[in-house]
Design an enzyme around this catalytic site. Structure first.
Site, PDB file in Angstrom:
ATOM      1  N   HIS A   1       0.880  -1.200   0.000  1.00 39.72           N
ATOM      2  CA  HIS A   1       0.000   0.000   0.000  1.00 39.72           C
ATOM      3  C   HIS A   1       0.900   1.227   0.000  1.00 39.72           C
ATOM      4  O   HIS A   1       1.456   1.594   1.023  1.00 39.72           O
ATOM      5  CB  HIS A   1      -0.905   0.003   1.235  1.00 39.72           C
ATOM      6  CG  HIS A   1      -1.867   1.145   1.277  1.00 39.72           C
ATOM      7  ND1 HIS A   1      -3.221   0.966   1.504  1.00 39.72           N
ATOM      8  CD2 HIS A   1      -1.706   2.492   1.131  1.00 39.72           C
ATOM      9  CE1 HIS A   1      -3.830   2.134   1.485  1.00 39.72           C
ATOM     10  NE2 HIS A   1      -2.922   3.089   1.278  1.00 39.72           N
TER      11      HIS A   1
ATOM     12  N   HIS B   1       1.627   5.306  -1.668  1.00 39.22           N
ATOM     13  CA  HIS B   1       1.271   6.494  -2.460  1.00 39.22           C
ATOM     14  C   HIS B   1       2.558   7.105  -3.007  1.00 39.22           C
ATOM     15  O   HIS B   1       3.431   7.513  -2.238  1.00 39.22           O
ATOM     16  CB  HIS B   1       0.573   7.550  -1.587  1.00 39.22           C
ATOM     17  CG  HIS B   1      -0.715   7.067  -1.004  1.00 39.22           C
ATOM     18  ND1 HIS B   1      -1.933   7.272  -1.602  1.00 39.22           N
ATOM     19  CD2 HIS B   1      -0.977   6.369   0.134  1.00 39.22           C
ATOM     20  CE1 HIS B   1      -2.893   6.729  -0.862  1.00 39.22           C
ATOM     21  NE2 HIS B   1      -2.330   6.177   0.194  1.00 39.22           N
TER      22      HIS B   1
ATOM     23  N   LYS C   1      -9.386  -0.260  -5.734  1.00 35.49           N
ATOM     24  CA  LYS C   1      -9.419   0.392  -4.413  1.00 35.49           C
ATOM     25  C   LYS C   1     -10.751   1.085  -4.199  1.00 35.49           C
ATOM     26  O   LYS C   1     -11.196   1.881  -5.029  1.00 35.49           O
ATOM     27  CB  LYS C   1      -8.283   1.428  -4.340  1.00 35.49           C
ATOM     28  CG  LYS C   1      -8.235   2.241  -3.044  1.00 35.49           C
ATOM     29  CD  LYS C   1      -7.703   1.441  -1.865  1.00 35.49           C
ATOM     30  CE  LYS C   1      -7.835   2.190  -0.540  1.00 35.49           C
ATOM     31  NZ  LYS C   1      -6.744   3.098  -0.266  1.00 35.49           N
TER      32      LYS C   1
ATOM     33  N   HIS D   1     -10.602   1.215   1.904  1.00 37.17           N
ATOM     34  CA  HIS D   1     -10.336   2.186   2.971  1.00 37.17           C
ATOM     35  C   HIS D   1     -11.524   2.026   3.915  1.00 37.17           C
ATOM     36  O   HIS D   1     -12.618   2.500   3.632  1.00 37.17           O
ATOM     37  CB  HIS D   1     -10.249   3.613   2.404  1.00 37.17           C
ATOM     38  CG  HIS D   1      -9.937   4.618   3.477  1.00 37.17           C
ATOM     39  ND1 HIS D   1      -8.757   5.317   3.523  1.00 37.17           N
ATOM     40  CD2 HIS D   1     -10.638   5.000   4.573  1.00 37.17           C
ATOM     41  CE1 HIS D   1      -8.747   6.096   4.592  1.00 37.17           C
ATOM     42  NE2 HIS D   1      -9.881   5.926   5.237  1.00 37.17           N
TER      43      HIS D   1
ATOM     44  N   HIS E   1      -4.670  -0.572   5.798  1.00 37.52           N
ATOM     45  CA  HIS E   1      -4.252   0.148   7.005  1.00 37.52           C
ATOM     46  C   HIS E   1      -5.230  -0.033   8.162  1.00 37.52           C
ATOM     47  O   HIS E   1      -5.850   0.902   8.634  1.00 37.52           O
ATOM     48  CB  HIS E   1      -4.002   1.640   6.737  1.00 37.52           C
ATOM     49  CG  HIS E   1      -5.002   2.315   5.842  1.00 37.52           C
ATOM     50  ND1 HIS E   1      -6.352   2.273   6.059  1.00 37.52           N
ATOM     51  CD2 HIS E   1      -4.821   3.059   4.723  1.00 37.52           C
ATOM     52  CE1 HIS E   1      -6.965   2.958   5.121  1.00 37.52           C
ATOM     53  NE2 HIS E   1      -6.066   3.433   4.290  1.00 37.52           N
TER      54      HIS E   1
ATOM     55  N   ASP F   1       1.468   2.659   3.527  1.00 39.47           N
ATOM     56  CA  ASP F   1       0.647   3.865   3.363  1.00 39.47           C
ATOM     57  C   ASP F   1       1.525   5.116   3.411  1.00 39.47           C
ATOM     58  O   ASP F   1       1.069   6.175   3.819  1.00 39.47           O
ATOM     59  CB  ASP F   1      -0.465   3.943   4.417  1.00 39.47           C
ATOM     60  CG  ASP F   1      -1.600   4.865   3.987  1.00 39.47           C
ATOM     61  OD1 ASP F   1      -1.674   5.225   2.793  1.00 39.47           O
ATOM     62  OD2 ASP F   1      -2.412   5.243   4.856  1.00 39.47           O
TER      63      ASP F   1
END
Ligand code: DOR
Ligand code: ZN
Length: 360
Positions: A14, A16, A100, A137, A175, A248
């Site tokens: 995960h 970004h 996602k 999420h 997460h 994350d």
């Protein structure tokens, strides 16, 4: 005392990386230590098609320094207009590994997210049929739900009904931040896994709020109480294959975090592996680090652990990292775990033949 640890080069399930200057600045830190990563699609505009995911993947690969081997595994951002055919074609390409789901308004760039899961059931049915994972999420966004309860309420209101409706859909609670989340994953017979971040294993909500408000410790889901952090650590070191690393790592310009309405995310890619070695050492479970960072996630995505190795060594002097890195004129603050870290990444071997980025 153990002072050396050799792991299959880890996977960050995960991550970004953003785009443009920011992406070019942060990507080398992930590609230095990690073999592969699941790349989040919350760009502006979001990555919703195979075409956009492929172009984004190419931009990421162009930002990987020569001699490093790093395989971005792409995701599509689920909207209420996503079609079953689009996700199926993306999955069949091998470039896109998952979809996602951001509840609309849940976090950074989630405006195009899903308002009601009932509106995307036809897409989820297709994913269930073809074995394509859904990454969630897991927070409700209703204003009346306390921010510290949003994960637990999501499990009751959204996740459990969804899993009853589509028992074969493979789901990752991204997460996970609460004992409720850990217990829920453990209670599932099959089809459910969870990623855990570095920062939620290290910090509880006091880091964010006690003695002053610390915007660099603001993330979503927000940091929780100590008992939740302990449950996450217990899951991470347990050897249970349903729990694996998804950092994350989410860089933002310092000015966007140090603001009256600061945005969510911590930049942890740069020091995650040394911090995790410290966490597993603190728990007396160093031997299980490879399961968490290099084996369980790969297993979930149907991959072999990587053939290349990452070597960590424990030294007398603490690891040094910059307080900030430069990202095209913006500064990004580097995650500070709040304790000295004696583990260092010693070797980052490059590509092996079995593992080149063409091999998808
Ligand atoms: O802290 C976070 N930052 N949580 C998220 O869910 C999104 C991420 C981001 O993209 O900044
Ligand atoms: Zn994220």
């Amino acid at each position: 005392m153990q002072t050396e640890l050799i792991l299959p080069r880890p996977d960050d399930m995960h991550l970004h990386l953003r785009d443009g200057d920011m992406m070019r600045a942060v990507t080398p830190y992930s590609s230095r230590d990690f073999a592969r990563a699941i790349i989040m699609p919350n760009l502006v505009p979001p990555v919703t098609t195979l075409e956009a995911a492929t172009a984004y993947r190419d931009r990421i690969l162009a930002a990987v320094p020569k001699g490093q081997d790093f395989r971005p595994m792409m995701t599509l951002y689920l909207t209420e207009t996503t079609t079953p055919d689009e996700v199926a074609a993306a999955f069949a390409s091998g470039i896109v590994k998952a979809v996602k789901l951001y509840p609309a308004g849940a976090t950074t760039n989630s405006d195009s997210g899903v308002k009601d899961v009932r509106n995307v059931m036809h897409v989820l049915e297709k994913m269930s049929e073809i074995g394509m994972p859904l990454l969630v999420h897991g927070e409700v966004t209703s204003a009346e739900i306390d921010i510290f309860d949003r994960e637990a309420v999501f499990i009751d209101r959204v996740l459990e009904p969804l899993r009853r409706a589509l028992p074969d859909l493979r789901i990752v609670m991204e997460h996970v931040t609460t004992k409720d989340g850990v217990d829920y994953v453990r209670s599932a017979d099959s089809g459910l896994a969870a990623t855990l971040t570095t920062h939620h294993l290290v910090l509880n909500r006091n880091a964010l709020l006690a003695g002053g408000i610390r915007p660099h410790y603001y993330c979503l889901p927000v940091l929780k109480r100590e008992r939740h952090r302990l449950a996450l650590r217990d899951a991470a070191v347990s050897g249970d294959a349903r729990f694996f690393l998804g950092t994350d790592s989410a860089p933002h310009a310092r000015s966007a975090k140090e603001s009256p309405c600061g945005c969510a995310g911590m930049f942890t890619a740069i020091n995650t592996m040394p911090i995790l070695a410290s966490v597993f050492e603190q728990e007396g479970q160093l031997d299980r680090l490879a399961d968490f960072t290099s084996k369980h996630g790969a297993g979930f995505y149907g991959l072999e652990p990587t053939a290349a190795r990452l070597r960590l060594v424990k030294r007398a002097e603490p690891l040094d990292w910059p307080a900030q890195i430069d990202a095209g004129g913006d500064e990004v603050t580097v995650f500070d775990p709040g304790f000295p870290v004696y583990w260092h990444v010693a070797d980052q071997p490059g590509a092996t033949e079995e593992q080149s980025h063409e091999d998808i």
